[in-house]
Design an enzyme around this catalytic site. Structure first.
Site, PDB file in Angstrom:
ATOM      1  N   HIS A 127      44.280  31.645  39.977  1.00 38.32           N
ATOM      2  CA  HIS A 127      45.366  30.741  39.564  1.00 38.32           C
ATOM      3  C   HIS A 127      45.124  30.285  38.132  1.00 38.32           C
ATOM      4  O   HIS A 127      44.276  29.418  37.913  1.00 38.32           O
ATOM      5  CB  HIS A 127      45.374  29.486  40.434  1.00 38.32           C
ATOM      6  CG  HIS A 127      45.621  29.731  41.883  1.00 38.32           C
ATOM      7  ND1 HIS A 127      46.859  29.638  42.449  1.00 38.32           N
ATOM      8  CD2 HIS A 127      44.770  30.065  42.883  1.00 38.32           C
ATOM      9  CE1 HIS A 127      46.774  29.902  43.740  1.00 38.32           C
ATOM     10  NE2 HIS A 127      45.517  30.170  44.020  1.00 38.32           N
TER      11      HIS A 127
ATOM     12  N   GLU B  63      47.465  28.693  36.533  1.00 40.23           N
ATOM     13  CA  GLU B  63      48.317  27.491  36.422  1.00 40.23           C
ATOM     14  C   GLU B  63      47.557  26.227  36.816  1.00 40.23           C
ATOM     15  O   GLU B  63      47.937  25.132  36.415  1.00 40.23           O
ATOM     16  CB  GLU B  63      49.603  27.661  37.250  1.00 40.23           C
ATOM     17  CG  GLU B  63      49.478  27.545  38.762  1.00 40.23           C
ATOM     18  CD  GLU B  63      48.805  28.756  39.424  1.00 40.23           C
ATOM     19  OE1 GLU B  63      48.438  29.701  38.718  1.00 40.23           O
ATOM     20  OE2 GLU B  63      48.628  28.714  40.652  1.00 40.23           O
TER      21      GLU B  63
ATOM     22  N   CYS C 155      47.455  35.065  43.748  1.00 42.19           N
ATOM     23  CA  CYS C 155      46.709  34.824  44.988  1.00 42.19           C
ATOM     24  C   CYS C 155      47.521  35.237  46.226  1.00 42.19           C
ATOM     25  O   CYS C 155      47.727  36.426  46.438  1.00 42.19           O
ATOM     26  CB  CYS C 155      46.256  33.376  45.027  1.00 42.19           C
ATOM     27  SG  CYS C 155      44.834  33.153  46.081  1.00 42.19           S
TER      28      CYS C 155
HETATM   29  N1  GLN Z   1      43.814  32.899  51.398  1.00 45.47           N
HETATM   30  C1  GLN Z   1      45.226  32.798  51.185  1.00 45.47           C
HETATM   31  C2  GLN Z   1      45.975  33.915  51.898  1.00 45.47           C
HETATM   32  O1  GLN Z   1      45.399  34.747  52.494  1.00 45.47           O
HETATM   33  C3  GLN Z   1      45.565  32.819  49.720  1.00 45.47           C
HETATM   34  C4  GLN Z   1      45.025  31.585  49.032  1.00 45.47           C
HETATM   35  C5  GLN Z   1      45.776  31.176  47.788  1.00 45.47           C
HETATM   36  O2  GLN Z   1      46.915  31.591  47.546  1.00 45.47           O
HETATM   37  N2  GLN Z   1      45.171  30.323  46.997  1.00 45.47           N
HETATM   38  O3  GLN Z   1      47.161  33.958  51.823  1.00 45.47           O
END
Ligand code: GLN
Length: 191
Positions: A175, A177, A80
């Site tokens: 994710h 995890e 992410c």
């Molecule tokens: N929206 C977040 C970003 O732009 C990422 C979200 C996440 O890591 N769950 O960094």
């Protein structure tokens, strides 16, 4: 070979990754300072907020050393926000947002609008050798324009790319995890 997995611990869901890695029998270490990098031979950049993690990478003088190690072949996995930090191009990023800019792909931040802000989905990731994985998307990015050396590992039913690999670099927009899915951690340990 030290066989220690580092988890970048500046911000984000660090302990969830460590729990899964330890369940798989891997030794882990939190990485907060450049000296911690000496102790590890692969690194996970967890989810969180990419703009914040990027700033902290600069502040703690970790950005350049991590870039250098990964260019030498250290396996690096971003989930992410971590994936956003690893992509060479960021769409809908903050102007000037610091990133590692390693992988030949574009990460589009917060690509799922308000309605689908966060959700759990079952996705197929054939490379990890398990039929479907139940994973969480949390204000997740999508990946676009993969370069020639990039293998797409998973897409949503509409074709949107959510996992990819380029050599020692692995990115997932979701994710595993958080739902306790171990298959991608196992795959990362095999890189
Ligand atoms: N929206 C977040 C970003 O732009 C990422 C979200 C996440 O890591 N769950 O960094």
């Amino acid at each position: 070979m030290k066989n220690v997995v580092g988890v970048l611990a500046l911000q984000g869901d660090v302990s969830e990754h460590r729990v899964i890695l330890e369940r798989l029998g891997a030794a882990t270490r939190e990485v907060r300072l450049p000296k911690d990098l000496v102790e590890i031979d692969r690194l996970i950049i967890p989810g969180g907020e990419s703009t914040t993690i990027g700033k902290l990478l600069v502040m703690y003088e970790l950005l350049e050393p991590i870039k250098r190690l990964s260019k030498k072949g250290m396996p690096l996995w971003g989930t992410c926000a971590g994936a956003i930090l690893m992509a060479k191009h960021v769409a809908d990023g903050r102007p000037g947002q610091p990133t590692l800019a390693l992988m030949d792909i574009t990460a589009r931040r917060n690509a799922f609008g308000r309605q689908l802000d966060s959700f759990v989905a079952d996705i197929a990731v054939p490379a990890v050798g398990k039929k479907t994985l139940s994973v969480a998307f949390i204000r997740a990015p999508l990946f676009e324009n993969p370069g020639k050396g990039v293998d797409v590992l998973a897409t949503l039913p509409n074709g949107d790319i959510v996992a990819a690999r380029q050599g020692n670099l692995l990115i997932t927009s979701f994710h595993p995890e958080i739902t306790g899915e171990t298959a991608i951690h196992k795959y990362f340990l095999s890189l």
